[in-house]
Design a protein around this motif. Structure first.
Motif, mmCIF file in Angstrom:
data_model
loop_
_atom_site.group_PDB
_atom_site.id
_atom_site.type_symbol
_atom_site.label_atom_id
_atom_site.label_comp_id
_atom_site.label_asym_id
_atom_site.label_seq_id
_atom_site.Cartn_x
_atom_site.Cartn_y
_atom_site.Cartn_z
ATOM 1 N N THR A 438 3.070 -40.884 -15.351
ATOM 2 C CA THR A 438 1.691 -41.207 -14.950
ATOM 3 C C THR A 438 1.620 -41.728 -13.523
ATOM 4 O OG1 THR A 438 1.188 -41.762 -17.253
ATOM 5 C CG2 THR A 438 -0.362 -42.516 -15.568
ATOM 6 N N TYR A 439 2.476 -42.679 -13.189
ATOM 7 C CA TYR A 439 2.417 -43.226 -11.829
ATOM 8 C C TYR A 439 2.831 -42.175 -10.802
ATOM 9 C CZ TYR A 439 3.544 -45.650 -7.561
ATOM 10 O OH TYR A 439 3.613 -45.990 -6.227
ATOM 11 N N HIS A 440 4.011 -41.599 -10.969
ATOM 12 C CA HIS A 440 4.536 -40.717 -9.919
ATOM 13 C C HIS A 440 3.812 -39.377 -9.837
ATOM 14 C CE1 HIS A 440 7.805 -43.092 -8.311
ATOM 15 N NE2 HIS A 440 8.081 -43.491 -9.538
ATOM 16 N N SER A 441 3.324 -38.871 -10.960
ATOM 17 C CA SER A 441 2.682 -37.553 -10.935
ATOM 18 C C SER A 441 1.175 -37.620 -10.725
ATOM 19 C CB SER A 441 2.965 -36.810 -12.244
ATOM 20 O OG SER A 441 4.346 -36.639 -12.434
ATOM 21 N N LEU A 442 0.529 -38.668 -11.209
ATOM 22 C CA LEU A 442 -0.930 -38.736 -11.188
ATOM 23 C C LEU A 442 -1.480 -39.795 -10.233
ATOM 24 C CD1 LEU A 442 -1.577 -38.461 -15.038
ATOM 25 C CD2 LEU A 442 -1.404 -36.608 -13.371
ATOM 26 N N VAL A 443 -0.920 -40.987 -10.274
ATOM 27 C CA VAL A 443 -1.496 -42.110 -9.520
ATOM 28 C C VAL A 443 -0.935 -42.210 -8.105
ATOM 29 C CG1 VAL A 443 -1.782 -44.620 -9.479
ATOM 30 C CG2 VAL A 443 -1.949 -43.377 -11.649
#
Length: 524
Positions: A438-443
């Protein structure tokens, strides 16, 4: 006098906390990490809980922070104050002892003799605790120096020099690069490499003396050619000549090595050596050298399987665990196809590694991960990761899966530990989904856009900028974390989990890595 009293108070508080948790944990392992970043500290500590292991590390403030190196001499004092009889194993980063961590290893801030003298503490540990299992790691220096804000004018040139200088056909390019690099910077780089090679050799000597029960000499970020090849071949020859190939592994990686050694310690402790079949998204991917690596993906996976004490098999029917390695995200249709293969996998433990084959994303593939999330695959997955390099991803997912397997062994003899091990497994899996994916790919991509729109450098944020970006990321993560937890278990399972008190931190004032923490509640 005041510092001595403070040290005593800290030790007493540490002893009290450790004594309290000792009544629960089946195993205690002492950890000297590579540095304080999440993969080196948070992950091993939390992963250990999956196998009912209490991992005990020095106080965080001694471990340094980015270019502020760790306090090696204070860590050695802390080590000497530990009651080794209360530990079942120790995992020791030679680089933290010698130079104050990974970043410290890339500069010649510590002379060779001082570095070697510091590492002597491991011999002292062995004398004090002859029966203690001691696992070590020592890093072969990478090609590029750390981006510290001071070397921007020549950092890439120095990395290029390190790659091409051994090639006699590129002497003209080598000379041009040497003229463009400050002579003092080049000299410091060469001295650091020479010193580190001495320390690598010294660590192998400790394995020869049986001070280390097992040692991983790992190659930090590299390429198929460069000055590191000579160092690696030198060390490989030393290991072979000393007949130490069963005790010393020379393989890719750095940040993930403490997790590999944690898994190794537990497979040794419980004589748990699962048969694992690696299944690749394509044969082309399996035979490709991934970014920041110096050998094909298949070899990296095999090295890691050996490091954790697993047995690699070719027949899926013989395997205890199936290790799915996805490295084809840019091939049309591959994400859905490989996800479906995993969803339909036999009723065995599964491990999933989602590798970035280009090196410019550093997170998970969105269609692939969302397909697995929709099918609630992660609730039955033993291990998972999708961050940064192939070695980082493989070296996190695999030990995660090994510890999940160990938990089943522990539960047979200690059923009371099963609920807390299950809690730890769900926490770590959700942490991977929130951090790696979630953090590395989206946020993170959106956070980087915000940084650049404000003319901020996402790799070097000020304290105020860091707080601003942390607040933004936390706001973006919160609703996704809630949904991820709510959909984690299949609806038919009757199980539910809830995330509260979500915390988000950029530990090195850059968006490159994050530390995510939260409280987890499981209900049936």
């Amino acid at each position: 006098m005041r510092s001595w009293l403070l040290s005593c108070v800290l030790l007493l508080l540490s002893w009290g906390a450790n004594s309290q948790s000792r009544s629960q944990a089946t195993t205690r392992i002492l950890l000297i990490p590579l540095d304080e970043r999440p993969p080196c500290l948070q992950y091993p500590v939390q992963m250990g809980k999956i196998g009912d292991v209490e991992v005990v590390a020095p106080p965080r403030h001694l471990l340094g922070r980015f270019t502020e190196v760790g306090q090696s001499d204070e860590i050695i004092r802390w080590l000497r104050a530990q009651s080794l009889s209360r530990f079942d194993a120790a995992i020791i980063s030679v680089d933290m002892l010698a130079y104050g961590g990974l970043v410290g290893s890339r500069i010649h801030g510590v002379p060779a003799q001082k570095a070697l003298d510091r590492v002597q503490i491991v011999r002292e540990l062995r004398r004090k605790a002859p029966g203690l299992k001691i696992y070590g790691s020592s890093v072969i220096m990478r090609l590029a120096p750390t981006a510290d804000g001071k070397n921007e004018g020549y950092r890439e040139k120095l990395a290029r020099w390190a790659e091409v200088s051994p090639d006699t056909n590129l002497r003209d390019q080598t000379r041009q690069l040497e003229q463009a690099i400050p002579s003092a910077a080049l000299a410091d780089y060469k001295q650091a490499r020479l010193r580190n090679l001495q320390v690598n050799q010294f660590a192998i000597g400790l394995a020869r003396e049986k001070v280390f029960d097992y040692l991983i000499v790992s190659q930090d970020d590299a390429k198929p050619r460069g000055v590191h090849i000579r160092d690696r071949e030198n060390l490989t020859n030393t290991v072979k000549q000393a007949n130490l190939t069963a005790q010393v592994a020379i393989q890719p990686g750095a940040d993930e090595v403490s997790m590999l050694l944690l898994a190794r310690a537990m497979t040794d402790r419980y004589n748990y050596h699962p048969r694992i079949k690696a299944i690749y998204s394509s044969e082309t991917a399996a035979h490709t050298v991934m970014p920041f690596e110096d050998r094909p993906l298949r070899q990296t996976v095999s090295f890691h399987l050996n490091a954790v004490g697993a047995r690699e098999v070719n027949d899926p029917g013989e395997a205890d665990l199936l290790y799915y390695v996805f490295a084809s995200r840019f091939d049309a249709g591959s994400a859905r196809q490989f996800a479906d293969q995993i969803i339909r996998s036999p009723d065995k433990g599964i491990i999933i590694a989602d590798v970035d084959p280009k090196g410019d994303v550093q997170g998970g593939d969105i269609p692939f991960t969302e397909a697995l999330k929709e099918a609630s695959v992660f609730a039955r997955t033993y291990g998972y990761a999708c961050w940064n390099t192939a070695g980082n991803t493989i070296g996190t997912a695999l030990p995660h899966g090994i510890l999940a397997g160990v938990s089943r062994v522990v539960a047979q003899s200690k059923p009371a530990a099963a609920p807390r091990m299950n809690q730890a497994q769900v926490w770590f899996m959700l942490n991977r989904l929130l951090d790696d994916y979630t953090y590395h790919s989206l946020v993170r991509p959106e956070a980087n856009k915000r940084c650049r729109a404000s003319q901020w450098n996402p790799n070097r944020l000020t304290a105020e900028q860091t707080r601003t970006i942390e607040a933004y990321c936390l706001t973006e993560l919160q609703p996704i974390a809630t949904r991820t937890a709510a959909g984690f278990f299949p609806k038919t399972s009757g199980q539910r989990c809830t995330i509260t008190n979500l915390r988000f931190d950029l530990p090195w004032d850059r968006t490159f890595e994050a530390e995510i923490d939260f409280d987890l509640k499981l209900t049936k």
